[in-house]
Design a protein around this motif. Structure first.
Motif, PDB file in Angstrom:
ATOM      1  N   SER A 138     -34.368  21.127   0.338  1.00 23.42           N
ATOM      2  CA  SER A 138     -35.230  20.737  -0.789  1.00 23.42           C
ATOM      3  C   SER A 138     -34.461  20.029  -1.898  1.00 23.42           C
ATOM      4  O   SER A 138     -34.961  19.084  -2.503  1.00 23.42           O
ATOM      5  CB  SER A 138     -35.971  21.956  -1.350  1.00 23.42           C
ATOM      6  OG  SER A 138     -35.049  22.906  -1.869  1.00 23.42           O
ATOM      7  N   GLN A 148     -35.267  16.211  -3.117  1.00 24.35           N
ATOM      8  CA  GLN A 148     -35.624  15.913  -4.505  1.00 24.35           C
ATOM      9  C   GLN A 148     -34.665  14.884  -5.112  1.00 24.35           C
ATOM     10  O   GLN A 148     -35.087  13.928  -5.768  1.00 24.35           O
ATOM     11  CB  GLN A 148     -35.590  17.199  -5.339  1.00 24.35           C
ATOM     12  CG  GLN A 148     -36.039  16.988  -6.777  1.00 24.35           C
ATOM     13  CD  GLN A 148     -36.126  18.291  -7.553  1.00 24.35           C
ATOM     14  OE1 GLN A 148     -36.121  19.374  -6.981  1.00 24.35           O
ATOM     15  NE2 GLN A 148     -36.203  18.188  -8.864  1.00 24.35           N
ATOM     16  N   PRO A 194     -40.819  15.483  -1.785  1.00 22.49           N
ATOM     17  CA  PRO A 194     -40.164  16.665  -2.355  1.00 22.49           C
ATOM     18  C   PRO A 194     -41.131  17.828  -2.575  1.00 22.49           C
ATOM     19  O   PRO A 194     -40.808  18.983  -2.280  1.00 22.49           O
ATOM     20  CB  PRO A 194     -39.601  16.149  -3.683  1.00 22.49           C
ATOM     21  CG  PRO A 194     -39.350  14.695  -3.433  1.00 22.49           C
ATOM     22  CD  PRO A 194     -40.468  14.265  -2.524  1.00 22.49           C
ATOM     23  N   TYR A 237     -42.169  19.432   0.716  1.00 21.02           N
ATOM     24  CA  TYR A 237     -41.091  20.260   1.267  1.00 21.02           C
ATOM     25  C   TYR A 237     -41.013  21.596   0.531  1.00 21.02           C
ATOM     26  O   TYR A 237     -40.774  22.637   1.133  1.00 21.02           O
ATOM     27  CB  TYR A 237     -39.748  19.531   1.194  1.00 21.02           C
ATOM     28  CG  TYR A 237     -38.694  20.209   2.042  1.00 21.02           C
ATOM     29  CD1 TYR A 237     -38.501  19.844   3.370  1.00 21.02           C
ATOM     30  CD2 TYR A 237     -37.913  21.241   1.541  1.00 21.02           C
ATOM     31  CE1 TYR A 237     -37.566  20.489   4.158  1.00 21.02           C
ATOM     32  CE2 TYR A 237     -36.973  21.889   2.314  1.00 21.02           C
ATOM     33  CZ  TYR A 237     -36.803  21.505   3.628  1.00 21.02           C
ATOM     34  OH  TYR A 237     -35.885  22.154   4.409  1.00 21.02           O
ATOM     35  N   LYS A 238     -41.245  21.564  -0.786  1.00 24.40           N
ATOM     36  CA  LYS A 238     -41.261  22.812  -1.563  1.00 24.40           C
ATOM     37  C   LYS A 238     -42.379  23.725  -1.045  1.00 24.40           C
ATOM     38  O   LYS A 238     -42.190  24.931  -0.878  1.00 24.40           O
ATOM     39  CB  LYS A 238     -41.504  22.516  -3.048  1.00 24.40           C
ATOM     40  CG  LYS A 238     -40.267  22.133  -3.829  1.00 24.40           C
ATOM     41  CD  LYS A 238     -40.631  21.998  -5.299  1.00 24.40           C
ATOM     42  CE  LYS A 238     -39.524  21.307  -6.063  1.00 24.40           C
ATOM     43  NZ  LYS A 238     -39.917  20.989  -7.442  1.00 24.40           N
TER      44      LYS A 238
END
Length: 209
Positions: free
Chosen positions: A68, A72, A152, A155-156
């Motif tokens: 992550s 990001q 991002p 994925y979080k």
């Protein structure tokens, strides 16, 4: 070698940061070295120093769940050369790091000579990935590429799914509506070519095992 490089070391282990610090100073004299021990500290540092020559990033530190942090940073600083320095040396991890746009991968088990050679290669503009750690498994590479298409935020959400959180809890943590989380889920399932959250979590665990 030119000694005007600015390099950031992002790792939450003081001993390893110090060892890397010493190695870089020995290899590249006069380099400006900056340190961060968490993703939030790193992001704050990048606001003050937005164009370092190189970021050495550990995958596992506070605020970063697996890939992550890399995802990001890649989204927010697309031009920043990032080299992952990690103890996770499985080919699947290295393949995923490469898929997410890192400029190199240096195993934490590397000796000084290898580390110095890798740093010099990257600073000269050539990516560095140990050939013995690049996976030639087509299924693994395909999965890494699919996961690399996630944003991002997606994925979080996937990481929180993997931690067992419910939609309502994820929405609260990310300060968004439950409808937004459901929209993220739909996009995640489509990109990963899965039908439900269980299959998505299994895929993520396969990449991180």
């Amino acid at each position: 070698m030119d000694s005007t490089y600015t390099i950031i070391i992002a790792d939450d282990h003081p001993l390893f940061r110090n060892a890397l610090f010493q190695s870089i100073h020995m290899a590249i004299g006069g380099t400006t070295l900056l340190e961060a021990d968490s993703l939030s500290a790193l992001l704050a540092l990048l606001e003050k120093e937005p164009e370092p020559d190189l970021l050495l990033l550990d995958l596992k530190m506070p605020g970063a769940n697996g890939m992550s942090g890399l995802i990001q940073l890649r989204a927010e600083y697309p031009e920043l050369p990032i080299v992952v320095v990690s103890a996770s040396e499985e080919p699947a991890v290295v393949t995923q790091v490469k898929s997410h746009g890192a400029y190199g991968f240096i195993p934490k088990s590397s000796d000084m000579k290898t580390l110095v050679a890798a740093l010099n290669q990257v600073l000269e503009g050539e990516p560095y990935f140990p050939q013995e750690l690049i996976s030639d498994d087509a299924a693994c590479n395909d999965l890494a590429e699919r996961i690399a298409t996630l944003t991002p935020q997606q994925y979080k959400v996937l990481g929180m799914l993997s931690d067992g959180l419910l939609n309502k809890q994820i929405a609260y943590e990310l300060n968004v509506s439950e409808a937004t989380i459901k929209a993220h889920m739909t996009a995640i399932f489509r990109k990963l070519n899965v039908k439900n959250r269980t299959q998505a979590v299994i895929l993520l665990q396969e990449m991180q095992s």
